[in-house]
Design a protein around this motif. Structure first.
Motif, short mmCIF file in Angstrom:
data_model
loop_
_atom_site.label_atom_id
_atom_site.label_comp_id
_atom_site.label_asym_id
_atom_site.label_seq_id
_atom_site.Cartn_x
_atom_site.Cartn_y
_atom_site.Cartn_z
N SER A 12 0.82 -1.20 0.00
CA SER A 12 0.00 0.00 0.00
C SER A 12 0.86 1.26 0.00
N ILE B 259 -4.17 11.49 -1.89
CA ILE B 259 -5.18 10.44 -1.88
C ILE B 259 -4.65 9.23 -1.12
N SER B 260 -5.54 8.60 -0.38
CA SER B 260 -5.17 7.42 0.39
C SER B 260 -5.04 6.20 -0.53
N TRP B 261 -4.56 5.12 0.03
CA TRP B 261 -4.38 3.90 -0.74
C TRP B 261 -5.69 3.42 -1.35
N SER B 262 -6.76 3.43 -0.58
CA SER B 262 -8.04 2.95 -1.07
C SER B 262 -8.72 3.93 -2.02
N GLY B 263 -8.29 5.19 -1.95
CA GLY B 263 -8.97 6.23 -2.72
C GLY B 263 -10.15 6.84 -1.99
N GLY B 264 -10.43 6.31 -0.81
CA GLY B 264 -11.59 6.79 -0.08
C GLY B 264 -11.40 8.10 0.65
N SER B 265 -10.15 8.51 0.79
CA SER B 265 -9.85 9.78 1.47
C SER B 265 -8.97 10.63 0.56
N THR B 266 -9.41 11.86 0.36
CA THR B 266 -8.64 12.81 -0.44
C THR B 266 -8.58 14.15 0.27
N SER C 52 -7.68 11.11 -8.17
CA SER C 52 -8.29 9.78 -8.16
C SER C 52 -7.20 8.76 -8.44
N THR D 108 -1.32 3.67 4.35
CA THR D 108 -2.53 3.93 3.56
C THR D 108 -2.91 5.40 3.58
N ASP D 109 -2.26 6.18 4.47
CA ASP D 109 -2.71 7.55 4.74
C ASP D 109 -1.87 8.62 4.06
#
Length: 125
Positions: A31, A51-58, A71, A103-104
């Motif tokens: 990650s 952007i985080s690893w998952s893409g859920g946090s920007t 993205s 991830t952050d």
């Protein structure tokens, strides 16, 4: 370590759009968070978006919030920066950077260990 290559820069008129890409290779199975930074001549390198690893946090710098969108597509090991409503003050070399084994995202350039070579974005008035 992650190797990064930016592309998509160029010359555009004010009000136009560009999409930058950041292609990763190397230890992409682990990650990593990604940040975009930019540096104009004679100025410090500044944070643009992350952007985080998952893409859920920007997160975005105030100067680009509402105009730029970050993205990622982990299947393609690529992170994108969609830039709309470009202004002359957006002119700079744009760099992507990876923060591995996490991830952050962070906003400080010192928290990123792997960098691309940069791509020039020039916005004419």
């Amino acid at each position: 370590q992650v190797q990064l290559v930016e592309s998509g820069g160029g010359l555009v008129q004010a009000g136009g759009s560009l999409r930058l890409s950041c292609a990763a290779s190397g230890r992409t199975s682990s990650s990593y968070a990604v940040g975009w930074f930019r540096q104009a001549p004679g100025k410090e390198r500044e944070f643009v978006a992350a952007i985080s690893w998952s893409g859920g946090s920007t997160y975005y710098a105030k100067s680009v919030n509402g105009r730029f969108t970050i993205s990622r597509d982990n299947a393609k090991n690529t992170v994108y920066l969609q830039m709309n409503s470009l202004k002359p003050e957006d002119t700079a070399v744009y760099y992507c950077a990876a923060r591995t084994q996490t991830t952050d995202w962070r906003t400080s350039r010192y928290d990123y260990g792997d960098w691309g070579q940069g791509t020039q974005v020039t916005v004419s008035a």
